[in-house]
Design a protein around this motif. Structure first.
Motif, short mmCIF file in Angstrom:
data_model
loop_
_atom_site.label_atom_id
_atom_site.label_comp_id
_atom_site.label_asym_id
_atom_site.label_seq_id
_atom_site.Cartn_x
_atom_site.Cartn_y
_atom_site.Cartn_z
N UNK A 5 -3.16 -62.22 -12.16
CA UNK A 5 -3.65 -63.44 -11.52
C UNK A 5 -5.06 -63.75 -12.02
N UNK A 6 -5.48 -64.99 -11.90
CA UNK A 6 -6.85 -65.35 -12.27
C UNK A 6 -7.85 -64.68 -11.32
N UNK A 7 -8.99 -64.29 -11.86
CA UNK A 7 -10.03 -63.68 -11.03
C UNK A 7 -10.79 -64.76 -10.26
N UNK A 8 -10.90 -64.56 -8.96
CA UNK A 8 -11.66 -65.46 -8.10
C UNK A 8 -12.51 -64.60 -7.16
N UNK A 9 -13.80 -64.90 -7.06
CA UNK A 9 -14.70 -64.23 -6.13
C UNK A 9 -15.32 -65.25 -5.19
N UNK A 10 -15.84 -64.77 -4.09
CA UNK A 10 -16.47 -65.65 -3.11
C UNK A 10 -17.71 -66.34 -3.71
N UNK A 11 -17.88 -67.59 -3.34
CA UNK A 11 -19.04 -68.37 -3.79
C UNK A 11 -19.92 -68.69 -2.58
N UNK A 12 -21.18 -69.01 -2.80
CA UNK A 12 -21.83 -69.22 -4.09
C UNK A 12 -22.14 -67.89 -4.79
N UNK A 13 -22.37 -67.98 -6.09
CA UNK A 13 -22.78 -66.83 -6.87
C UNK A 13 -24.31 -66.74 -6.86
N UNK A 14 -24.82 -65.58 -6.53
CA UNK A 14 -26.26 -65.33 -6.59
C UNK A 14 -26.52 -64.51 -7.85
N UNK A 15 -27.24 -65.10 -8.78
CA UNK A 15 -27.50 -64.46 -10.07
C UNK A 15 -28.96 -64.03 -10.14
N UNK A 16 -29.19 -62.80 -10.51
CA UNK A 16 -30.54 -62.30 -10.72
C UNK A 16 -30.65 -61.81 -12.16
N UNK A 17 -31.64 -62.32 -12.88
CA UNK A 17 -31.83 -61.92 -14.27
C UNK A 17 -33.16 -61.20 -14.42
N UNK A 18 -33.16 -60.19 -15.27
CA UNK A 18 -34.39 -59.51 -15.63
C UNK A 18 -34.64 -59.74 -17.12
N UNK A 19 -35.78 -60.35 -17.42
CA UNK A 19 -36.13 -60.68 -18.79
C UNK A 19 -36.81 -59.50 -19.49
N UNK A 20 -36.90 -59.58 -20.79
CA UNK A 20 -37.63 -58.58 -21.56
C UNK A 20 -39.05 -59.02 -21.91
N UNK A 21 -39.36 -60.30 -21.70
CA UNK A 21 -40.65 -60.84 -22.14
C UNK A 21 -41.28 -61.67 -21.03
N UNK A 22 -42.48 -61.31 -20.61
CA UNK A 22 -43.16 -62.02 -19.54
C UNK A 22 -43.51 -63.46 -19.92
N UNK A 23 -43.78 -63.69 -21.20
CA UNK A 23 -44.09 -65.05 -21.64
C UNK A 23 -42.91 -65.98 -21.40
N UNK A 24 -41.71 -65.50 -21.66
CA UNK A 24 -40.53 -66.31 -21.37
C UNK A 24 -40.48 -66.65 -19.88
N UNK A 25 -40.83 -65.69 -19.05
CA UNK A 25 -40.88 -65.96 -17.62
C UNK A 25 -41.87 -67.06 -17.28
N UNK A 26 -43.02 -67.06 -17.95
CA UNK A 26 -44.02 -68.11 -17.72
C UNK A 26 -43.47 -69.48 -18.10
N UNK A 27 -42.69 -69.53 -19.18
CA UNK A 27 -42.09 -70.79 -19.62
C UNK A 27 -41.03 -71.26 -18.63
N UNK A 28 -40.21 -70.33 -18.14
CA UNK A 28 -39.12 -70.68 -17.24
C UNK A 28 -39.59 -71.05 -15.84
N UNK A 29 -40.80 -70.68 -15.49
CA UNK A 29 -41.30 -70.87 -14.13
C UNK A 29 -41.27 -72.33 -13.69
N UNK A 30 -41.36 -73.26 -14.62
CA UNK A 30 -41.37 -74.69 -14.27
C UNK A 30 -39.97 -75.24 -14.00
N UNK A 31 -38.94 -74.45 -14.26
CA UNK A 31 -37.55 -74.90 -14.05
C UNK A 31 -37.19 -74.68 -12.59
N UNK A 32 -37.09 -75.75 -11.82
CA UNK A 32 -36.98 -75.60 -10.38
C UNK A 32 -35.64 -75.06 -9.91
N UNK A 33 -34.66 -74.92 -10.79
CA UNK A 33 -33.39 -74.32 -10.41
C UNK A 33 -33.53 -72.81 -10.24
#
Length: 282
Positions: free
Chosen positions: A213-241
Motif C-alpha cells: 500500500x502507499x505510505x501515509x503518515x499523519x499531517x502536518x509534517x514537522x521538519x527540523x533541519x541541521x545545517x553544516x554552515x552558519x552563514x547559510x543559516x544567516x541567509x535563510x533567516x529572512x525566509x519566513x516559512x
C-alpha cells in the motif's frame, strides 16, 4: 504494469570510496559500471515478471551515471540535474509501484556508508516529526501521496529497520553492510544479482496479492533541519516559512510530502549558492 525505479549509488555493492561516486574521480568509471549493471538487471527482472514498462531515474549526483546504451527494450531513463523533485521526477499515479535501489542511510547514522540526506554538503541531519529521516522515507511519502506503493528497497543493510518500520510490506535487500562511513562489506556481484532477482519476484508477488500500500503518515509534517554552515543559516533567516532555532537548526511545517521535499531541495540549492559565494570571497 508500469514500474518506477529510483537508483542511487552509495547503497550499491562494490562502492567503497568517494573516488567511485563522482565524475572526474579516479575510480568513477567503476562506480558507473556497477550502477549501470544493477539498473539493467533490475529492469530485466521487472520485465521478466510481467511489467510492460520500466522507467529508471538516475538519482545520484549529477544524475548522469547510468550508461543508456546498456538498458533493455521497454525501459526509459530519466537523467540530468537539477530537475523537479530530484530522485522522483515524473512519478505520478500511472505507476503501479516504485522501487528504491542503492539507497543509503540517513545523515547522522552511525556506521552508515556515506550517510547523508538529500545533500551531505548542506545538511548534517534532517528530522521528520521528531525522527531522523532518510531519502528513503521522504521519497516513500512523496510516492504515497501519488498513490504509488514502495514494493522494494535495496541498499545499505543499516536501512532495514527504517524500512521495516514505515513500509513493512516492502521487500528489503541488504546490498552491503556499512562498517564505517568509508568502509563496507558486500557479497559477490553474482550473489547480489541473484538476491535482487528473487527480491523483485517476491515484491511483484506481494503487489499482485494486494499486500502492499502507499505510505501515509499523519499531517502536518514537522521538519527540523541541521545545517553544516552558519552563514547559510544567516541567509535563510529572512525566509519566513522557516523558524530558526539556533545557528544551525531550522524548523518548518508542511501539509504535504511534496512541500517537505520541495523546501529541502530549495534550501540545498541556496546552500550551493552560498558556498560558491564563499569561494569567491578571497
Amino acid at each position: 504494469m508500469k514500474a518506477y525505479v529510483s537508483i542511487d549509488i552509495e547503497g550499491l555493492p562494490g562502492i567503497a570510496s568517494t573516488t567511485m561516486v563522482s565524475p572526474g574521480y579516479t575510480q568513477y568509471s567503476r562506480g558507473s559500471r556497477i550502477m549501470t549493471m544493477i539498473a539493467k538487471e533490475t529492469a530485466k527482472a521487472l520485465l521478466n515478471n510481467g511489467f510492460d514498462k520500466v522507467v529508471i531515474a538516475d538519482s545520484h549526483g549529477y544524475m548522469t551515471n547510468i550508461d543508456y546504451l546498456e538498458l533493455p527494450k521497454n525501459t526509459s531513463l530519466i537523467q540530468g540535474f537539477p530537475r523537479p523533485y530530484s530522485m522522483l521526477t515524473g512519478l505520478d499515479n500511472s505507476y503501479d509501484s516504485v522501487l528504491f535501489i542503492g539507497y543509503h542511510t540517513a545523515a547522522g547514522t552511525m556506521h552508515g556508508f556515506l550517510d547523508h540526506t538529500m545533500s551531505g554538503k548542506v545538511f548534517a541531519e534532517i528530522k521528520l516529526n521528531g525522527r531522523r529521516a532518510s531519502e528513503y522515507l521522504i521519497n516513500a511519502l512523496v510516492a504515497g501521496e501519488k498513490g504509488v506503493p514502495v514494493i522494494l528497497v535495496a541498499g545499505d543493510s543499516l536501512l532495514r529497520d527504517e524500512v521495516s518500520k514505515y513500509t513493512p510490506w516492502a521487500v528489503f535487500i541488504g546490498f552491503k553492510q556499512g562498517i564505517t562511513r568509508y568502509a563496507a562489506i558486500y557479497e559477490s556481484i553474482g550473489d547480489v544479482l541473484d538476491k535482487l532477482r528473487e527480491g523483485i519476484a517476491e515484491a511483484i508477488n506481494r503487489l499482485r496479492k494486494g499486500e502492499v500500500k502507499p505510505l501515509v503518515l499523519d499531517k502536518p509534517y514537522i521538519v527540523e533541519i541541521m545545517l553544516r554552515d552558519e552563514l547559510l543559516g544567516d541567509v535563510l533567516e529572512t525566509w519566513d516559512i522557516l523558524e530558526r532555532i539556533d545557528a544551525y537548526r531550522f524548523r518548518y511545517e508542511a501539509n504535504s510530502a511534496h512541500n517537505v521535499l520541495a523546501i529541502i531541495e530549495l534550501i540545498a540549492f541556496i546552500g550551493y549558492g552560498v558556498y560558491a559565494l564563499k569561494e569567491r570571497l578571497r
